[in-house]
Design a protein around this motif. Structure first.
Motif, PDB file in Angstrom:
ATOM      1  N   LEU A 240       3.514 -26.122   1.747  1.00  0.00           N
ATOM      2  CA  LEU A 240       2.297 -26.357   2.531  1.00  0.00           C
ATOM      3  C   LEU A 240       2.146 -25.275   3.600  1.00  0.00           C
ATOM      4  O   LEU A 240       1.047 -24.741   3.827  1.00  0.00           O
ATOM      5  N   ARG A 241       3.257 -24.902   4.225  1.00  0.00           N
ATOM      6  CA  ARG A 241       3.215 -23.874   5.268  1.00  0.00           C
ATOM      7  C   ARG A 241       2.957 -22.487   4.681  1.00  0.00           C
ATOM      8  O   ARG A 241       2.228 -21.679   5.269  1.00  0.00           O
ATOM      9  N   ILE A 242       3.561 -22.193   3.505  1.00  0.00           N
ATOM     10  CA  ILE A 242       3.323 -20.895   2.867  1.00  0.00           C
ATOM     11  C   ILE A 242       1.853 -20.753   2.485  1.00  0.00           C
ATOM     12  O   ILE A 242       1.245 -19.684   2.653  1.00  0.00           O
ATOM     13  N   GLU A 243       1.259 -21.822   1.959  1.00  0.00           N
ATOM     14  CA  GLU A 243      -0.157 -21.778   1.586  1.00  0.00           C
ATOM     15  C   GLU A 243      -1.039 -21.476   2.792  1.00  0.00           C
ATOM     16  O   GLU A 243      -2.033 -20.754   2.682  1.00  0.00           O
ATOM     17  N   LYS A 244      -0.689 -22.026   3.948  1.00  0.00           N
ATOM     18  CA  LYS A 244      -1.470 -21.783   5.164  1.00  0.00           C
ATOM     19  C   LYS A 244      -1.346 -20.330   5.613  1.00  0.00           C
ATOM     20  O   LYS A 244      -2.324 -19.698   6.029  1.00  0.00           O
ATOM     21  N   LEU A 245      -0.131 -19.790   5.521  1.00  0.00           N
ATOM     22  CA  LEU A 245       0.106 -18.430   5.994  1.00  0.00           C
ATOM     23  C   LEU A 245      -0.280 -17.361   4.966  1.00  0.00           C
ATOM     24  O   LEU A 245      -0.682 -16.257   5.333  1.00  0.00           O
ATOM     25  N   LEU A 246      -0.149 -17.687   3.666  1.00  0.00           N
ATOM     26  CA  LEU A 246      -0.473 -16.722   2.602  1.00  0.00           C
ATOM     27  C   LEU A 246      -1.472 -17.333   1.626  1.00  0.00           C
ATOM     28  O   LEU A 246      -2.660 -17.342   1.849  1.00  0.00           O
ATOM     29  N   ASP A 247      -0.970 -17.853   0.514  1.00  0.00           N
ATOM     30  CA  ASP A 247      -1.789 -18.522  -0.505  1.00  0.00           C
ATOM     31  C   ASP A 247      -0.843 -19.263  -1.436  1.00  0.00           C
ATOM     32  O   ASP A 247       0.374 -19.167  -1.320  1.00  0.00           O
ATOM     33  N   ARG A 248      -1.397 -20.003  -2.385  1.00  0.00           N
ATOM     34  CA  ARG A 248      -0.547 -20.819  -3.252  1.00  0.00           C
ATOM     35  C   ARG A 248       0.226 -19.976  -4.273  1.00  0.00           C
ATOM     36  O   ARG A 248       1.212 -20.446  -4.836  1.00  0.00           O
ATOM     37  N   GLU A 249      -0.227 -18.745  -4.524  1.00  0.00           N
ATOM     38  CA  GLU A 249       0.480 -17.895  -5.471  1.00  0.00           C
ATOM     39  C   GLU A 249       1.838 -17.443  -4.948  1.00  0.00           C
ATOM     40  O   GLU A 249       2.656 -16.919  -5.697  1.00  0.00           O
ATOM     41  N   HIS A 250       2.072 -17.649  -3.636  1.00  0.00           N
ATOM     42  CA  HIS A 250       3.350 -17.247  -3.052  1.00  0.00           C
ATOM     43  C   HIS A 250       4.243 -18.439  -2.722  1.00  0.00           C
ATOM     44  O   HIS A 250       5.261 -18.288  -2.030  1.00  0.00           O
ATOM     45  N   CYS A 251       3.871 -19.629  -3.213  1.00  0.00           N
ATOM     46  CA  CYS A 251       4.740 -20.782  -3.006  1.00  0.00           C
ATOM     47  C   CYS A 251       6.071 -20.571  -3.725  1.00  0.00           C
ATOM     48  O   CYS A 251       6.204 -19.671  -4.559  1.00  0.00           O
ATOM     49  N   ILE A 252       7.053 -21.373  -3.419  1.00  0.00           N
ATOM     50  CA  ILE A 252       8.344 -21.268  -4.096  1.00  0.00           C
ATOM     51  C   ILE A 252       8.458 -22.400  -5.115  1.00  0.00           C
ATOM     52  O   ILE A 252       7.911 -23.481  -4.930  1.00  0.00           O
ATOM     53  N   GLY A 253       9.165 -22.134  -6.184  1.00  0.00           N
ATOM     54  CA  GLY A 253       9.233 -23.086  -7.283  1.00  0.00           C
ATOM     55  C   GLY A 253      10.283 -24.157  -7.114  1.00  0.00           C
ATOM     56  O   GLY A 253      11.228 -24.036  -6.325  1.00  0.00           O
ATOM     57  N   HIS A 254      10.104 -25.208  -7.906  1.00  0.00           N
ATOM     58  CA  HIS A 254      11.027 -26.346  -7.865  1.00  0.00           C
ATOM     59  C   HIS A 254      12.412 -25.988  -8.401  1.00  0.00           C
ATOM     60  O   HIS A 254      13.385 -26.699  -8.125  1.00  0.00           O
ATOM     61  N   ALA A 255      12.520 -24.874  -9.158  1.00  0.00           N
ATOM     62  CA  ALA A 255      13.807 -24.509  -9.754  1.00  0.00           C
ATOM     63  C   ALA A 255      14.881 -24.283  -8.700  1.00  0.00           C
ATOM     64  O   ALA A 255      16.071 -24.499  -8.955  1.00  0.00           O
ATOM     65  N   TYR A 256      14.478 -23.860  -7.496  1.00  0.00           N
ATOM     66  CA  TYR A 256      15.457 -23.582  -6.446  1.00  0.00           C
ATOM     67  C   TYR A 256      16.080 -24.848  -5.877  1.00  0.00           C
ATOM     68  O   TYR A 256      17.035 -24.780  -5.102  1.00  0.00           O
TER      69      TYR A 256
END
Length: 649
Positions: free
Chosen positions: A544-560
């Motif tokens: 949610l914070r990454i989307e606010k600062l960048l966009d959803r294409e830079h979110c991190i995946g569930h694999a981590y």
């Protein structure tokens, strides 16, 4: 023993692979009766046999199936061994010239074939039907592969004998209709057969009630787009999805592979001199014509660009002949040198030289000779590659590469070498009954326009071989005509957060279907807690914070977060998540702190004079600039850091 339908399909696949390799033609069922709509050949399961022929020789009499000469396969539900026989059958009292000529043909053949093969049935005096059967090489077989090899052996003798005698009978009966099935007629016949069987299978499938469990499974290769790209942020399981959902769809059991397909795959990566070596290891001593007729050479010829195979054989034999041989005058030789030639033009191998210069030959020969179908062995009808910035057209399609060996004078040789796409395309072309795939990981990391080259148009569904708008191009190095087969899938992955590469070429993008894969915090694997916090909620909060600062294409995946405990989750943060954020924010640790909180990022304090004594405007502002650092948490302090991330400190 195989079930009837599987047995019939195995025979058809064997014969059809011979057609694809050498143009060999045969007949399939033309007259369709109820219950035989899905059959390939004449005969039925109830009649305990099926059969085919290789000639067009119309005959007609009460009870006739219309064939004069037929290769039959017997079947029994008690699982008896495999049995075949060649049958010659005609009325003893023909009433027209066509049937009289047909009877004359098999009468002429009888003493010749009896002497060469022997008979398993005799002709009864006064019988209404003139009928005899050739003795097979063995009475029965445990495997169809062994049976097919012996049938091939008999066919090599039988076909020219029948053809020769047809010419003799035509001299007496000029209007006698008898000839090998032409390629043109075969292609019409086979297409009608494919259409009929496909329609029958579709009708059978349409009556099956959908299984709700199976509907939840990954879509099959039949419903897959020919060109597909899985795209999304890192860690969303794109490559994992390829391996889990798609690899199996392009994997077949070895029992589904015919010997012809095995040979084609076996020889595809071998050079001509290697093929000749294996042929001579089996033949021992042979003339060029004998080598030319060897099954390995014939298989190589069927997939080779060489238009003059005999000339190729001559050239390779002479180039790799030992220098001391007095019967070869070619000056230029290429290592390894171990072929020998005698005064009668027989070729052989110098085994001491072979052992010294190409010891791997014996292992390859054993692999070829000891090939046996294993129902448990899998054949991968796919290739997996990863694009990178140095990956080129020459790696993908074809290019000029230096030869491995150098000649004795030290000059380097070059040859045209097929790339990974061309190799898998040729495999798919030789095996249209099965689906093939090329998986391309990180497809946007390569220069896709340069890599695909002129194939950019050919990969479209409608432009592929066999389609209404099919196109082909002339490749720049080999000058071969090339088209993309319709049974080859291209499936790639693309990391949307990778800022080190350009966006996909627009022309290529238009030719692919795109399937987005976003982080999924609701999967079962994230239904656990980390130091008292839901793994799913931690992932949601970060994204949610990454989307606010960048966009959803830079979110991190569930694999981590999958499969982590309180120890391994710390490693995941410091080896995966934090390095990603450092790349995302170009080293702006303040924004990293906004995402992870003060438990992971802190302000560095430095009370000492920071800069050297030097006159510079705004030095005070620079000195006041905040500098941050990543906190290296231990298991004891990580719980506090996570609490701060979740705003519960």
């Amino acid at each position: 023993m195989l079930a009837y339908k599987d047995y019939e399909k195995a025979v058809f696949d064997w014969l059809y692979s011979k057609y694809k390799a050498t143009g060999f033609t045969f007949s399939i069922r033309r007259k369709i009766s109820k219950g035989a709509e899905g059959d390939y050949f004449t005969g039925t399961e109830n009649s305990n046999y099926f059969g085919t022929t290789f000639w067009f020789i119309p005959v007609g009499y009460p009870g006739s199936n219309g064939e004069l000469i037929q290769l039959n396969f017997t079947y029994s539900k008690d699982r008896s061994p495999y049995v075949y026989y060649f049958e010659f059958i005609q009325t003893s009292a023909p009433d027209d010239l066509q049937n009289k000529a047909a009877l004359k043909l098999i009468e002429n053949l009888l003493p010749i074939l009896e002497a060469k093969f022997g008979l398993i049935s005799t002709i009864k005096p006064g019988a209404k039907i003139f009928n005899y059967k050739l003795k097979p090489i063995k009475a029965s077989y445990d495997t169809v592969e062994e049976m097919f090899r012996d049938i091939d052996s008999q066919l090599n003798t039988l076909l020219p004998l029948v053809d020769e005698n047809i010419k003799m009978v035509k001299a007496a009966y000029p209007n006698f209709k008898a000839e090998r099935i032409s390629k043109e007629n075969f292609e019409v016949l086979i297409q009608k057969g494919f259409d009929r069987i496909k329609k029958y299978k579709n009708e059978q499938t349409s009556h099956i009630t959908p299984d709700p469990v199976n509907q939840m499974k990954p879509r099959s290769s039949k419903s897959l787009p020919l060109n597909l790209i899985l795209f999304g942020p890192p860690g969303t399981g794109k490559t994992y999805k390829l391996k889990r959902d798609y690899f199996e769809q392009f994997t077949v059991k070895q029992s589904a592979q015919t010997r012809e397909q095995f040979l084609a795959d076996f020889v595809s990566n071998l050079t001509w001199w290697q093929i000749i070596t294996l042929a001579l290891l089996e033949l021992g001593k042979a003339k060029v014509q004998d080598i030319y007729e060897h099954e390995l050479v014939r298989s190589k010829a069927s997939i080779s660009s060489s238009k003059t195979v005999r000339a190729t054989l001559w050239g390779q034999l002479q180039s790799h002949t030992v220098r001391s041989n007095e019967f070869v005058n070619t000056k230029e030789r290429s290592e390894p040198l171990y072929f020998e030639k005698d005064g009668d033009s027989y070729w052989s191998i110098s085994h001491p030289d072979l052992q010294e210069k190409y010891p791997e030959a014996q292992e390859l020969y054993e692999q070829y000779k000891n090939y046996q179908v294993s129902p448990d062995k899998e054949i991968k009808n796919y290739e997996f590659i990863t694009f990178h910035q140095s990956f080129s057209y020459e790696d993908f399609i074809e290019g000029i590469k230096p030869a491995i060996e150098e000649d004795s004078e030290g000059s380097l040789r070059f040859r045209i070498q097929d790339g990974v796409f061309k190799r898998i395309a040729e495999r798919a072309r030789r095996d249209p009954e099965n689906k093939y795939a090329l998986f391309i990981d990180e497809i946007n990391r390569g220069n896709v326009s340069a890599i695909f080259g002129e194939l950019i148009t050919l990969i479209e569904d409608s432009k592929r071989a066999g389609q209404a708008e099919a196109l082909e191009v002339t490749l720049p190095y080999s000058k071969e005509k090339f088209s993309v087969p319709a049974n080859l899938h291209l499936i790639g992955t693309m990391n949307t957060a990778d800022r080190s590469v350009e966006a996909l070429d627009t022309a290529l993008r238009r030719r692919f279907t795109f399937e987005e894969m976003l982080p999924n915090p609701d999967i079962n694997e994230l239904d656990y807690t980390i130091y008292g916090y839901s793994a799913s909620e931690v992932l949601k909060t970060i994204n949610l914070r990454i989307e606010k600062l960048l966009d959803r294409e830079h979110c991190i995946g569930h694999a981590y977060f999958i499969g982590k405990d309180e120890s391994s989750i710390i490693s995941s943060f410091y080896k995966n998540i934090i390095p990603l954020l450092q790349e995302y924010f170009f080293g702006d640790y303040g924004k990293i702190g906004l995402v992870l909180g003060k438990g992971f990022v802190r302000l560095k304090h430095n009370e000492q004079a920071l800069f050297a004594d030097f006159p510079y405007d705004y030095v005070e502002d620079l000195a006041a600039k905040p500098v941050y650092e990543i906190i290296q948490n231990t298991e004891e302090s990580f719980a506090y850091a996570l609490a701060a991330l979740m705003n519960n400190d």
